[in-house]
Design a protein around this motif. Sequence first.
Motif, PDB file in Angstrom:
ATOM      1  N   ARG A 326       0.831  -1.215   0.000  1.00 64.60           N
ATOM      2  CA  ARG A 326       0.000   0.000   0.000  1.00 64.60           C
ATOM      3  C   ARG A 326       0.863   1.262   0.000  1.00 64.60           C
ATOM      4  O   ARG A 326       0.534   2.265  -0.636  1.00 64.60           O
ATOM      5  N   GLN A 348      -7.072   6.251 -11.540  1.00 58.94           N
ATOM      6  CA  GLN A 348      -8.206   5.511 -10.988  1.00 58.94           C
ATOM      7  C   GLN A 348      -7.826   4.074 -10.674  1.00 58.94           C
ATOM      8  O   GLN A 348      -8.293   3.482  -9.690  1.00 58.94           O
ATOM      9  N   ALA A 349      -6.960   3.483 -11.532  1.00 58.69           N
ATOM     10  CA  ALA A 349      -6.529   2.104 -11.275  1.00 58.69           C
ATOM     11  C   ALA A 349      -5.719   2.011  -9.988  1.00 58.69           C
ATOM     12  O   ALA A 349      -5.874   1.074  -9.195  1.00 58.69           O
ATOM     13  N   VAL A 351      -5.941   4.082  -7.393  1.00 61.26           N
ATOM     14  CA  VAL A 351      -6.890   4.277  -6.282  1.00 61.26           C
ATOM     15  C   VAL A 351      -7.637   2.977  -5.994  1.00 61.26           C
ATOM     16  O   VAL A 351      -7.858   2.588  -4.842  1.00 61.26           O
ATOM     17  N   SER A 352      -8.050   2.287  -7.077  1.00 58.87           N
ATOM     18  CA  SER A 352      -8.740   1.001  -6.894  1.00 58.87           C
ATOM     19  C   SER A 352      -7.832  -0.022  -6.231  1.00 58.87           C
ATOM     20  O   SER A 352      -8.262  -0.796  -5.377  1.00 58.87           O
ATOM     21  N   GLY A 353      -6.535  -0.020  -6.598  1.00 56.35           N
ATOM     22  CA  GLY A 353      -5.597  -0.957  -5.962  1.00 56.35           C
ATOM     23  C   GLY A 353      -5.427  -0.682  -4.491  1.00 56.35           C
ATOM     24  O   GLY A 353      -5.346  -1.598  -3.669  1.00 56.35           O
ATOM     25  N   ALA A 355      -7.632   0.740  -2.511  1.00 52.53           N
ATOM     26  CA  ALA A 355      -8.862   0.303  -1.836  1.00 52.53           C
ATOM     27  C   ALA A 355      -8.877  -1.221  -1.666  1.00 52.53           C
ATOM     28  O   ALA A 355      -9.314  -1.738  -0.639  1.00 52.53           O
ATOM     29  N   LYS A 356      -8.394  -1.921  -2.673  1.00 52.83           N
ATOM     30  CA  LYS A 356      -8.371  -3.390  -2.602  1.00 52.83           C
ATOM     31  C   LYS A 356      -7.435  -3.847  -1.488  1.00 52.83           C
ATOM     32  O   LYS A 356      -7.735  -4.777  -0.727  1.00 52.83           O
ATOM     33  N   ARG A 359      -9.021  -3.285   1.876  1.00 54.82           N
ATOM     34  CA  ARG A 359      -9.980  -4.351   2.221  1.00 54.82           C
ATOM     35  C   ARG A 359      -9.263  -5.629   2.636  1.00 54.82           C
ATOM     36  O   ARG A 359      -9.692  -6.325   3.572  1.00 54.82           O
TER      37      ARG A 359
END
Length: 724
Positions: A326, A348-349, A351-353, A355-356, A359
């Motif tokens: 991260r 955006q990719a 940011v999505s990583g 967030a993943k 989680r």
Amino acid sequence: MADLTPHSRQPSELELPSEPDRSVVAPRFYPRFEASPPIDPFERLDLSSVFAAVWQARFRIVGSAILFGVWVWLLAGLLTPRYEAMAFLRIDGDGFDALSEGRRDPNRFVDPVVLSTRVQSIKSAAVLGAALDAAGIAYSAEFNEGLARTAEDRRKDQASNARQMSETEKQASLLTEFAKRVDVWQIEQSGVAAIKVKANDPILAARAANAIGDSYIAQQIQEKRKTRLQALDALLAQQNEMTRKLRGIEDSIASVRADRKLVFTEAQDIRGQVLGKTRELLIAAEADLAEVERKRIVIEQARDGGVESLSLVTFSDLIQKLKEQRAVLSVELGQLASETGPSHPRYQAVVSGIAKLDRAIDEELKRVGASVRTTERGLRDRVQTLSKRLAELNSEVTDQATSRVHLDSLETEVQGLRYSRESLKNEIDKLKTALGLEQSEANFVSRALPPEKPSFPRRSLIAAGGTVAWGGFFAFAVGVAALWNRQVRSPADTAAFETIVHCPVVGALPAAGRRFAITARQLPLEFAEGLKRIAEAIRLGPVGPVSIVISSLKQGDGGTTAAVALARLSGQAGLTTVLVELDARRRITELLAAQSAFGLADCAQSGVNPVAAIVPKPDLGFHVLTHGRTGDGLGTRADAALDQVFETLKALYRVVIISAPPLSQSPRAFWVGRNVDHVVVVTTADKRRADVLARFFRFFGGAVPGNVAVVFNHVDAKYHGSLL
């Protein structure tokens, strides 16, 4: 010639011309045009003219391109040269240098994420700041010039009493200027990083690249030494605390032995041993429970505190690995935010990583927390069991046994503390021995050397590119000019036009000025001469009755003007002439102010006698049959009604001229033309119009009928006399 003087009688009372002698029929002015099928306009592209124009201008193109290349070459010599120095640094090592390559572990694996993090850390502010001082960048005129520009802009923006830049701000500005000249990347999938520095001085560029590598190696060594010192301080503090606790317990044992002079029996001694063993187990269980509670608290703090608290979860390797991943994505996100912006797909990719990963970290924290809570419940049960057992033993022994058990527990605790202190002492000795022997995981593969040639500007490459670009642009401009120069200018162009449309060009009308009026008393000389040539071509004369349909290819080409002018010429020549307005736009009605209660539409739709609808124009020498006030344009009438009207007019007049709407709007000109002598299509003298007209011919009926001719209109005065 019929009387064309105006009078006030009703249309039915007009004196019509006597019926002409129709035994003499005007012959067709040209035979049916036989030739190959027309060319598809969408496939017709005259590239031969383009290549011919480029070949004709080849010397100008080559000469101007060479001159432009020389000019660019001289201009490039005025630019400030820029040198690039590159150093290569191995970042996946284990502390061994290049001479100790054989000592490396061949099975050692370095995570690519770790390598990417190391590459990014090479360009960190700490490394660049250290390299800035080591390479003497602060004393370089090149970088101080950029700093001076920054200070000058700052003084312009601030008020007159604004403070000067502080040393920290100057250092930050200098570091920003230096970072713009540095580029670091990983070479493909290897463990080698390339460091490139751009500068106007080749020696300064090489010195700066080497200084960055040295600073990164020194920083790694410093970080390792700092980590070891922190671990050593923590172990020493733990050792001191253990020694203090051990001394306190030893004092307690001595006090018990001195103050209580007790005699223990064998049974009491056995119970005391059991009690001591139970207490020992209880202490171990409580210690384990405390450790588990600490882990649970750490996990709760990590879940509540966010990413910053993940460093406390040292007992989970997976969480630490996810945290590192991260951190890498966060660094990349910061770079993308300044380079591309939040709307970029790559941003955006990332940011999505992130967030993943968040989680995944949260799921791992939940899983570890559930495991810790299960262990905690088991340890609590064990502590409660041991506590209950200890209470039972305490109730069984006497006061003397209690003292003995207490003494045994103290002695057991002392033994455990001594063993732990000895192990801790061994760890401290190892750290002290290794302190000062730290090695970096990075080492130079090759150091940067001062470049001999500048990377910018490359004068020969720039000159060659400029020469090719200018030559290509010049050739393209010549080709486009040749491709778009489609005006008909010569008899050869006219012959090519006739070949495409499969019908002859019988005349050309010059371009009229803005003040031109077809109803004027005297027409321009060149325009009148053009009309005469057209009249001669279509045998417009006393030979016999003639019927003509005049239409334009497109609106604005001058079909209506040509029809009125030809009717005027025919009337002035003494031929009884009627001009029929077939165009629903009623341009002739407006142009000649020929107002009538009836028109062609009324004759076709309501059976009105055409004689009643004729409007005489004595000032122009011909009669007019307007379209009428009906606005539907005869689109719903049968062919027979109009044929009957036209046959009536042919029987009364020697010349019948029908003004049809443009072909681009209606094919009525070809429909009417099947029963007339001539069909004249008026268009501009443009080669491209030949393709359009041929397409109309194919659409309206396939082969071109033999009574169709073309008239050029709006012809430039320079070429008007040389087209036919």
